[in-house]
Design a protein around this motif. Structure first.
Motif, PDB file in Angstrom:
ATOM      1  N   ALA A 133      29.751 -50.480  -1.574  1.00  0.00           N
ATOM      2  CA  ALA A 133      30.346 -51.725  -0.861  1.00  0.00           C
ATOM      3  C   ALA A 133      29.637 -52.571   0.297  1.00  0.00           C
ATOM      4  O   ALA A 133      29.922 -53.717   0.135  1.00  0.00           O
ATOM      5  CB  ALA A 133      31.757 -51.210  -0.489  1.00  0.00           C
ATOM      6  N   GLU A 134      29.057 -51.759   1.031  1.00  0.00           N
ATOM      7  CA  GLU A 134      27.996 -52.398   1.974  1.00  0.00           C
ATOM      8  C   GLU A 134      26.939 -53.484   1.532  1.00  0.00           C
ATOM      9  O   GLU A 134      26.463 -54.341   1.810  1.00  0.00           O
ATOM     10  CB  GLU A 134      27.600 -51.495   3.023  1.00  0.00           C
ATOM     11  CG  GLU A 134      26.728 -52.170   4.100  1.00  0.00           C
ATOM     12  CD  GLU A 134      27.209 -53.139   4.906  1.00  0.00           C
ATOM     13  OE1 GLU A 134      26.587 -53.854   5.866  1.00  0.00           O
ATOM     14  OE2 GLU A 134      28.844 -53.352   4.925  1.00  0.00           O
ATOM     15  N   LEU A 135      26.343 -52.531   0.432  1.00  0.00           N
ATOM     16  CA  LEU A 135      25.304 -53.353  -0.346  1.00  0.00           C
ATOM     17  C   LEU A 135      25.721 -54.630  -1.167  1.00  0.00           C
ATOM     18  O   LEU A 135      24.952 -55.567  -1.010  1.00  0.00           O
ATOM     19  CB  LEU A 135      24.897 -52.211  -1.335  1.00  0.00           C
ATOM     20  CG  LEU A 135      23.832 -51.067  -0.853  1.00  0.00           C
ATOM     21  CD1 LEU A 135      23.626 -50.327  -2.122  1.00  0.00           C
ATOM     22  CD2 LEU A 135      22.668 -51.802  -0.433  1.00  0.00           C
ATOM     23  N   GLU A 136      26.978 -54.558  -1.567  1.00  0.00           N
ATOM     24  CA  GLU A 136      27.424 -55.820  -2.145  1.00  0.00           C
ATOM     25  C   GLU A 136      27.710 -56.952  -1.133  1.00  0.00           C
ATOM     26  O   GLU A 136      27.726 -58.003  -1.235  1.00  0.00           O
ATOM     27  CB  GLU A 136      28.566 -55.516  -2.957  1.00  0.00           C
ATOM     28  CG  GLU A 136      28.339 -54.464  -4.149  1.00  0.00           C
ATOM     29  CD  GLU A 136      29.734 -53.948  -5.031  1.00  0.00           C
ATOM     30  OE1 GLU A 136      29.330 -53.707  -6.226  1.00  0.00           O
ATOM     31  OE2 GLU A 136      30.558 -53.701  -4.415  1.00  0.00           O
ATOM     32  N   ARG A 137      28.221 -56.598   0.158  1.00  0.00           N
ATOM     33  CA  ARG A 137      28.452 -57.436   1.209  1.00  0.00           C
ATOM     34  C   ARG A 137      27.448 -58.167   1.551  1.00  0.00           C
ATOM     35  O   ARG A 137      27.361 -59.115   1.703  1.00  0.00           O
ATOM     36  CB  ARG A 137      29.516 -56.708   2.269  1.00  0.00           C
ATOM     37  CG  ARG A 137      29.567 -57.617   3.594  1.00  0.00           C
ATOM     38  CD  ARG A 137      29.990 -56.912   4.636  1.00  0.00           C
ATOM     39  NE  ARG A 137      28.830 -56.429   5.451  1.00  0.00           N
ATOM     40  CZ  ARG A 137      28.024 -57.027   5.840  1.00  0.00           C
ATOM     41  NH1 ARG A 137      27.826 -58.308   5.917  1.00  0.00           N
ATOM     42  NH2 ARG A 137      26.757 -56.429   6.441  1.00  0.00           N
ATOM     43  N   ARG A 138      26.161 -57.289   1.765  1.00  0.00           N
ATOM     44  CA  ARG A 138      24.800 -57.771   2.090  1.00  0.00           C
ATOM     45  C   ARG A 138      24.296 -58.688   1.309  1.00  0.00           C
ATOM     46  O   ARG A 138      24.095 -59.762   1.481  1.00  0.00           O
ATOM     47  CB  ARG A 138      24.168 -56.445   2.752  1.00  0.00           C
ATOM     48  CG  ARG A 138      24.374 -55.863   3.749  1.00  0.00           C
ATOM     49  CD  ARG A 138      23.585 -54.737   3.635  1.00  0.00           C
ATOM     50  NE  ARG A 138      23.637 -53.743   4.879  1.00  0.00           N
ATOM     51  CZ  ARG A 138      23.097 -52.521   5.351  1.00  0.00           C
ATOM     52  NH1 ARG A 138      22.056 -52.495   4.575  1.00  0.00           N
ATOM     53  NH2 ARG A 138      23.473 -51.839   6.205  1.00  0.00           N
ATOM     54  N   GLU A 139      24.583 -58.508  -0.023  1.00  0.00           N
ATOM     55  CA  GLU A 139      23.779 -59.181  -1.049  1.00  0.00           C
ATOM     56  C   GLU A 139      24.534 -60.563  -1.054  1.00  0.00           C
ATOM     57  O   GLU A 139      24.072 -61.618  -1.158  1.00  0.00           O
ATOM     58  CB  GLU A 139      24.177 -58.527  -2.741  1.00  0.00           C
ATOM     59  CG  GLU A 139      23.321 -58.869  -3.555  1.00  0.00           C
ATOM     60  CD  GLU A 139      23.603 -57.678  -4.735  1.00  0.00           C
ATOM     61  OE1 GLU A 139      22.749 -57.268  -4.958  1.00  0.00           O
ATOM     62  OE2 GLU A 139      24.807 -57.970  -5.130  1.00  0.00           O
ATOM     63  N   ARG A 140      26.260 -60.424  -0.951  1.00  0.00           N
ATOM     64  CA  ARG A 140      26.822 -61.881  -0.946  1.00  0.00           C
ATOM     65  C   ARG A 140      26.215 -62.500   0.203  1.00  0.00           C
ATOM     66  O   ARG A 140      26.136 -63.872   0.405  1.00  0.00           O
ATOM     67  CB  ARG A 140      28.209 -61.628  -0.603  1.00  0.00           C
ATOM     68  CG  ARG A 140      29.006 -61.086  -2.056  1.00  0.00           C
ATOM     69  CD  ARG A 140      30.492 -61.175  -1.961  1.00  0.00           C
ATOM     70  NE  ARG A 140      31.087 -60.487  -0.913  1.00  0.00           N
ATOM     71  CZ  ARG A 140      31.264 -59.059  -1.012  1.00  0.00           C
ATOM     72  NH1 ARG A 140      30.948 -58.425  -2.292  1.00  0.00           N
ATOM     73  NH2 ARG A 140      31.664 -58.442  -0.225  1.00  0.00           N
ATOM     74  N   ASP A 141      26.352 -61.985   1.524  1.00  0.00           N
ATOM     75  CA  ASP A 141      25.928 -62.874   2.655  1.00  0.00           C
ATOM     76  C   ASP A 141      24.383 -63.129   2.543  1.00  0.00           C
ATOM     77  O   ASP A 141      24.031 -64.486   3.194  1.00  0.00           O
ATOM     78  CB  ASP A 141      25.974 -61.941   3.985  1.00  0.00           C
ATOM     79  CG  ASP A 141      27.348 -61.291   4.139  1.00  0.00           C
ATOM     80  OD1 ASP A 141      28.229 -62.140   3.789  1.00  0.00           O
ATOM     81  OD2 ASP A 141      27.600 -60.460   5.019  1.00  0.00           O
ATOM     82  N   ARG A 142      23.722 -62.552   2.129  1.00  0.00           N
ATOM     83  CA  ARG A 142      22.179 -63.010   1.933  1.00  0.00           C
ATOM     84  C   ARG A 142      22.205 -64.140   0.994  1.00  0.00           C
ATOM     85  O   ARG A 142      21.347 -65.109   1.433  1.00  0.00           O
ATOM     86  CB  ARG A 142      21.464 -61.980   1.377  1.00  0.00           C
ATOM     87  CG  ARG A 142      21.048 -60.684   2.252  1.00  0.00           C
ATOM     88  CD  ARG A 142      20.256 -59.774   1.625  1.00  0.00           C
ATOM     89  NE  ARG A 142      18.673 -60.161   1.288  1.00  0.00           N
ATOM     90  CZ  ARG A 142      17.789 -59.521   1.157  1.00  0.00           C
ATOM     91  NH1 ARG A 142      18.035 -58.335   1.230  1.00  0.00           N
ATOM     92  NH2 ARG A 142      16.835 -59.774   0.825  1.00  0.00           N
TER      93      ARG A 142
END
Length: 189
Positions: A114-123
């Motif tokens: 879930a954190e990876l997906e959030r970071r990916e969206r933010d990047r």
């Protein structure tokens, strides 16, 4: 002159490998370390359209060249922090072969999906779903010298943990062991 020591960060896209590498460069003692990232090698490629049928071949050649660049830098006596995504078995097999005879501390960089997906969206600079597609593959080999979790620890905390482990292993004469164990497993396949 001794060959360079390699701190090899393996994790999915957006797991925090580059952030940890930047922190490590600032805290590691001795000769200066170099951060050699697979993304840096990818950034050197000409920005022209590659036919989908040729893309896999180009990417495989790029990764193989990266592994050899790492080996060459270390063989010349340079200490390195590398970050890579061992999402295909051949990548690990090639590293085990090409980096034979070098001291490689293999570091598992974990992060909750879930954190990876959030970071990916933010990047916004990675294809959506890239980290998820790598998630079950990157750590499949299951053998590390040390592991950290960027979902619960900052890049600085992870870097300090890695530094402490490497210094302790070198001082005790134990050194890096994960690549040796993986090589022995590979010869049994």
């Amino acid at each position: 002159m001794r060959p360079g020591r390699i701190i090899f960060l393996n994790g999915t896209s957006s797991s925090g490998k580059s952030s940890i590498a930047r922190e490590l460069l600032g805290i590691l003692d001795g000769d200066p370390y170099f951060h050699l990232a697979v993304d840096g090698i990818n950034a050197m490629r000409a920005r022209k359209e590659i036919a989908p049928a040729a893309l896999d071949r180009v990417l495989k050649r790029t990764r193989m060249g990266y592994h050899r660049a790492v080996a060459g830098m270390a063989a010349a006596g340079n200490d390195l922090v590398v970050d890579h995504v061992l999402s295909e078995p051949w990548r690990l097999d090639d590293c085990l072969t090409v980096l034979a005879g070098l001291e490689v501390f293999l570091v598992g960089v974990h992060c909750p999906l879930a954190e990876l997906e959030r970071r990916e969206r933010d990047r916004g600079d990675r294809p959506p779903g890239l980290a998820a597609s790598q998630y079950g593959k990157v750590h499949a080999h299951g053998v590390y010298d040390i592991e950290c979790d960027t979902g619960t620890a900052s890049p600085r905390e992870c870097a300090e943990l890695i530094k402490s482990h490497v210094e302790s292993a070198v001082a005790s004469g134990q050194g890096a062991t994960a690549f040796g164990r993986l090589r022995r497993q590979m010869t049994r396949w």
